[in-house]
Design a protein around this motif. Structure first.
Motif, PDB file in Angstrom:
ATOM      1  N   PRO A  33      10.535  -0.975  -3.442  1.00 45.01           N
ATOM      2  CA  PRO A  33      10.007  -2.107  -2.660  1.00 45.01           C
ATOM      3  C   PRO A  33      10.044  -3.415  -3.444  1.00 45.01           C
ATOM      4  N   LEU A  34      10.362  -4.473  -2.724  1.00 47.05           N
ATOM      5  CA  LEU A  34      10.409  -5.804  -3.318  1.00 47.05           C
ATOM      6  C   LEU A  34       9.019  -6.423  -3.428  1.00 47.05           C
ATOM      7  N   GLN A  35       8.068  -5.871  -2.671  1.00 49.06           N
ATOM      8  CA  GLN A  35       6.720  -6.433  -2.632  1.00 49.06           C
ATOM      9  C   GLN A  35       5.731  -5.320  -2.313  1.00 49.06           C
ATOM     10  N   SER A  36       4.479  -5.654  -2.347  1.00 49.51           N
ATOM     11  CA  SER A  36       3.443  -4.663  -2.053  1.00 49.51           C
ATOM     12  C   SER A  36       3.497  -4.257  -0.580  1.00 49.51           C
ATOM     13  N   ALA A  37       2.864  -3.139  -0.270  1.00 47.85           N
ATOM     14  CA  ALA A  37       2.798  -2.673   1.116  1.00 47.85           C
ATOM     15  C   ALA A  37       2.075  -3.698   1.989  1.00 47.85           C
ATOM     16  N   ASP A  38       1.032  -4.314   1.448  1.00 49.20           N
ATOM     17  CA  ASP A  38       0.314  -5.341   2.210  1.00 49.20           C
ATOM     18  C   ASP A  38       1.218  -6.529   2.524  1.00 49.20           C
TER      19      ASP A  38
ATOM     20  N   GLU B 153      16.067  -7.039   4.161  1.00 50.61           N
ATOM     21  CA  GLU B 153      16.070  -6.783   2.720  1.00 50.61           C
ATOM     22  C   GLU B 153      14.824  -6.009   2.292  1.00 50.61           C
ATOM     23  N   ALA B 154      13.681  -6.402   2.823  1.00 51.68           N
ATOM     24  CA  ALA B 154      12.424  -5.731   2.461  1.00 51.68           C
ATOM     25  C   ALA B 154      12.426  -4.279   2.920  1.00 51.68           C
ATOM     26  N   LEU B 155      12.907  -4.032   4.144  1.00 47.83           N
ATOM     27  CA  LEU B 155      12.899  -2.665   4.663  1.00 47.83           C
ATOM     28  C   LEU B 155      13.937  -1.782   3.973  1.00 47.83           C
TER      29      LEU B 155
END
Length: 74
Positions: free
Chosen positions: A31-36, A21-23
């Motif tokens: 994006p669902l979240q930050s790169a970190d 899901e994230a990818l």
């Protein structure tokens, strides 16, 4: 040991869904979240898989040591 490996497979299945899901969201530029956070997710996933593979390799080594040369366990 078999129960533990089954539980790890279940955990890995859940983790695969989260990583997928994230990818997919990242590839769609939403994006669902930050790169970190995505990097941490991937590092955690890969470390979990490495640990799981090592456990399975250890189990296979045990079975190999128990199997008589040219024979099977009865």
């Amino acid at each position: 040991m078999a129960r533990r490996l089954r539980e790890e497979h279940d955990y890995d299945d859940d983790a695969v869904i989260e990583v997928r899901e994230a990818l997919l969201a990242l590839a769609a530029r939403h994006p669902l979240q930050s790169a970190d956070a995505t990097g941490y997710l991937l590092r955690s996933f890969f470390e979990s898989l490495r640990r799981h593979v090592r456990a399975e390799q250890d189990l296979l080594a045990i079975f190999t040591d128990l199997t008589p040369p040219g024979g099977t366990l009865n």
